[in-house]
Design an enzyme around this catalytic site. Structure first.
Site, PDB file in Angstrom:
ATOM      1  N   ASP A  11       0.759  -1.068  -0.015  1.00  0.00           N
ATOM      2  CA  ASP A  11       0.162   0.036  -0.001  1.00  0.00           C
ATOM      3  C   ASP A  11       0.772   1.065  -0.063  1.00  0.00           C
ATOM      4  O   ASP A  11       2.086   1.198   0.375  1.00  0.00           O
ATOM      5  CB  ASP A  11      -0.761   0.111   1.194  1.00  0.00           C
ATOM      6  CG  ASP A  11      -1.959   1.003   1.238  1.00  0.00           C
ATOM      7  OD1 ASP A  11      -2.155   1.527  -0.119  1.00  0.00           O
ATOM      8  OD2 ASP A  11      -2.835   1.298   2.026  1.00  0.00           O
ATOM      9  N   GLY A  12       0.294   2.173  -0.518  1.00  0.00           N
ATOM     10  CA  GLY A  12       0.962   3.501  -0.500  1.00  0.00           C
ATOM     11  C   GLY A  12      -0.080   4.478   0.227  1.00  0.00           C
ATOM     12  O   GLY A  12      -1.227   4.187  -0.211  1.00  0.00           O
ATOM     13  N   GLU A  49       2.986   3.562  -4.267  1.00  0.00           N
ATOM     14  CA  GLU A  49       2.649   2.405  -4.522  1.00  0.00           C
ATOM     15  C   GLU A  49       3.606   1.361  -5.279  1.00  0.00           C
ATOM     16  O   GLU A  49       3.789   0.325  -5.019  1.00  0.00           O
ATOM     17  CB  GLU A  49       1.207   2.446  -5.443  1.00  0.00           C
ATOM     18  CG  GLU A  49       0.179   2.863  -4.438  1.00  0.00           C
ATOM     19  CD  GLU A  49      -0.937   3.375  -5.143  1.00  0.00           C
ATOM     20  OE1 GLU A  49      -1.906   3.664  -4.483  1.00  0.00           O
ATOM     21  OE2 GLU A  49      -1.056   3.557  -6.498  1.00  0.00           O
ATOM     22  N   ASP A  71      -3.800  -2.050  -3.420  1.00  0.00           N
ATOM     23  CA  ASP A  71      -5.006  -1.573  -3.750  1.00  0.00           C
ATOM     24  C   ASP A  71      -4.857  -0.486  -5.110  1.00  0.00           C
ATOM     25  O   ASP A  71      -5.639   0.112  -5.292  1.00  0.00           O
ATOM     26  CB  ASP A  71      -5.072  -0.791  -2.534  1.00  0.00           C
ATOM     27  CG  ASP A  71      -4.289   0.349  -2.314  1.00  0.00           C
ATOM     28  OD1 ASP A  71      -3.126   0.237  -3.037  1.00  0.00           O
ATOM     29  OD2 ASP A  71      -4.443   1.350  -1.488  1.00  0.00           O
ATOM     30  N   HIS A 126      -9.154   0.148  -0.886  1.00  0.00           N
ATOM     31  CA  HIS A 126      -8.211   1.035  -0.263  1.00  0.00           C
ATOM     32  C   HIS A 126      -7.975   0.054   1.185  1.00  0.00           C
ATOM     33  O   HIS A 126      -8.715  -0.236   1.849  1.00  0.00           O
ATOM     34  CB  HIS A 126      -8.520   2.382   0.205  1.00  0.00           C
ATOM     35  CG  HIS A 126      -7.310   2.902   0.719  1.00  0.00           C
ATOM     36  ND1 HIS A 126      -6.435   3.180   0.367  1.00  0.00           N
ATOM     37  CD2 HIS A 126      -7.337   3.535   2.051  1.00  0.00           C
ATOM     38  CE1 HIS A 126      -5.477   3.971   0.988  1.00  0.00           C
ATOM     39  NE2 HIS A 126      -6.332   4.033   2.157  1.00  0.00           N
ATOM     40  N   ASP A 136      -2.333   0.029   5.475  1.00  0.00           N
ATOM     41  CA  ASP A 136      -2.385   1.633   5.678  1.00  0.00           C
ATOM     42  C   ASP A 136      -1.438   1.883   6.873  1.00  0.00           C
ATOM     43  O   ASP A 136      -0.822   2.794   6.793  1.00  0.00           O
ATOM     44  CB  ASP A 136      -3.751   1.659   5.762  1.00  0.00           C
ATOM     45  CG  ASP A 136      -4.260   3.153   5.596  1.00  0.00           C
ATOM     46  OD1 ASP A 136      -3.333   3.799   4.548  1.00  0.00           O
ATOM     47  OD2 ASP A 136      -4.917   3.885   5.829  1.00  0.00           O
TER      48      ASP A 136
END
Ligand code: F6P
Length: 534
Positions: A11-12, A49, A71, A126, A136
């Protein structure tokens, strides 16, 4: 065997585009987790990402099998052959002729993907870790930690191969619940059908993952395991054996290293097995096995591991189910063999003895003997004597029948004697009674006699349609029990209903042929002898 694979979640995260942000990745391998986090100031979310995926892939050894969750639909483009072909052809320009952004990272990804086998990429909503927030948090943690971002500007020769890559888009994800599964004891037709049913039943109907342990309880001790997915169980319904491998020697409570003498005492590695189950976050272990494997499963249940048992054995000797899967296939093989042996018996006027498996229960001999029209059926539950066998053969001769077929179970024995074992010492393998009976008949009657020991033929080959269906119903029921939170039970067949019984019941004793049963009486009624006075 299931594959040793890495599962990567990436994830970014950034606030503002471009703006301060972070990226992160969580890598799972054999139930262990590694976190990677970095930060990148004033860059775009898309770049982060890609950075997360580059770092995650780079941290796995070259040649690894990877499953990637992201995501980012943007990231997935890297693995799409059509995009890459176009970019490479157009000198890294998009369809509008503009320079492709983040080319350095795309190129690193391509190179990494080429060296590893990225099996599939799932695009989730997300934040897509199992608790739907962890990655996250990782990414945001990266922002705080200020770790530098690793950008390798070196370009390499790129050959992009996306063979076998599967794309799946999914919006949002529930927590995945996990079941473990292993096949223990001797193999038998229908094992793959059960594995398929458990995997399909779990993954088609619920957000669940199934972790397969290779080679029975050995895989549990050695943590030799991986996720079994839908693709792994495709096309295996009709295949004999087990894709997971099995072992009827490995006992975690008395464990020996691979290749060592299994007749010697081992050591207790049950703690390691339990730790591995916990490591994977497995809520319940499905054990597909006969009495030995289910006994081990029962011991693990006492150590707090939730268990669901599935009864397997060609011997059909488990007391808590009317039928085990594998039995029907073994009986079919034995019946076909008896049919074939009939022709030689008839042509050569011989006494043909067919030895079948079944350990200390005579189910295979009784069922195949009746189906194949055996003249004499000899089972462990009814000790035989030679006089009765000879009487039957002579009686047939008097009636003009110059041949006889004898079907004998490997565990059968002469009145007042012991079953016959192939080798002595502390490893006892039944077998050899067939040739002994055959020789004795030649001696006593002067008739020619031959013995055929069917052996492991009975465990091989494709399961019958009956076994495929039974195995499928058992597998689906196991998933249902899991969903209902009913553990330490074994699925079973009662009449035509699939039910379940407590594991204690499943491992209590051996189901053997009742000499007074209607089936034995039916055989006698059509002239079959059991080699003794009944
Ligand atoms: O339990 C299944 C079975 O095939 C028995 O019928 C037989 O006695 C035994 O396994 C043979 O075991 P192994 O494959 O270890 O020789």
């Amino acid at each position: 065997m299931v594959k040793d694979e890495y599962i990567i979640y990436t994830d970014g995260a950034c606030s503002g585009n471009p703006g301060p942000g972070g990226w992160g990745a969580l890598i799972r391998h054999r139930g262990e987790e590694t976190e990677i986090s970095g930060s990148a100031a004033n860059t775009t979310n898309q770049r982060m990402e890609l950075q997360a995926a580059v770092e995650a892939l780079r941290s796995t050894p070259s040649g690894s099998i990877i499953k990637l969750y992201s995501d980012s639909a943007y990231l997935v483009n890297c693995f799409k052959q059509s995009w890459m072909d176009r970019w490479l052809k157009n000198g890294w320009r998009n369809s509008k002729g503009e320079q492709v952004e983040n080319r350095d990272l795309w190129e690193q990804l391509l190179e990494l993907a080429r060296e590893r086998k990225v099996e599939w990429i799932k695009v989730k909503g997300h934040s897509f870790d199992e608790d739907n927030k962890r990655v996250d948090i990782l990414a945001r943690g990266a922002l705080r930690s200020g770790n530098p971002v690793s950008d390798d500007p070196e370009l390499s020769q790129i050959t992009f191969v996306d063979e076998g890559v599967r794309y799946e888009d999914e919006a949002g994800v529930e927590s995945l619940r996990r079941m473990g599964i292993l096949t223990g004891g001797g193999d038998c037709p229908g094992l793959n059908a059960v594995i398929r049913a458990v995997v399909k039943g779990a993954t088609y109907n619920y957000e669940m993952e199934v972790i397969g342990f290779n080679n029975g309880f050995r895989g549990l001790v050695e943590n030799d395991a991986a996720v079994i997915n839908d693709k792994d169980v495709s096309g295996i319904l009709n295949r004999g054996g087990t894709i997971l491998g099995t072992s009827n020697r490995d006992n975690p409570f008395d464990y020996r290293p691979d290749g060592s003498d299994y007749r010697k005492t081992g050591c207790d590695r049950s703690d390691d097995a339990v730790k591995n189950i916990r490591k994977w976050g497995i809520e319940c272990l499905v054990v597909i096995g006969g009495d030995g494997s289910l006994l081990l499963a029962h011991r693990f249940s006492k150590l707090g591991v939730p268990i669901i048992g599935i009864p397997k054995t060609i011997d059909n000797d488990l007391p808590a189910t009317d039928v085990t899967f594998g039995f029907d296939s073994a009986v079919t093989t034995a019946t076909e063999a008896i049919d074939k042996i009939h022709t030689t018996a008839e042509s050569h006027h011989r006494v043909m003895v067919v030895e079948v498996m079944g350990r200390h229960a005579g189910w295979i001999a009784l069922q195949a003997g009746m189906a194949g029209g055996g003249d004499i059926i000899i089972i462990p539950e009814i000790p035989f004597d030679y006089e009765h066998i000879i009487d039957k053969i002579s009686d047939r001769r008097r009636r003009g029948k110059k041949f006889s077929i004898i079907v004998v179970a490997e565990g059968a024995y002469h009145t007042g004697e012991e079953p016959v074992y192939q080798n002595k010492g502390n490893v006892k393998r039944l077998g050899g009674i067939g040739p002994i009976i055959s020789e004795e008949i030649e001696k006593r009657t002067g008739m020619e006699s031959r013995a055929t020991v069917l052996g492991h033929l009975q465990r091989g080959g494709s399961p019958t349609s009956y076994d495929r269906v039974l195995a499928t119903r058992f597998g689906v029921k196991a998933v249902e029990l899991f969903r209902e939170g009913r553990f330490n039970e074994m699925v079973c067949l009662k009449g035509n209903q699939i039910e379940s019984v407590p594991l204690e019941e499943a491992v209590a004793g051996t189901k053997r042929v009742d000499p007074e049963s209607e089936q034995v009486r039916a055989a006698i009624a059509v002239g079959t002898s059991f080699g003794c006075a009944l």
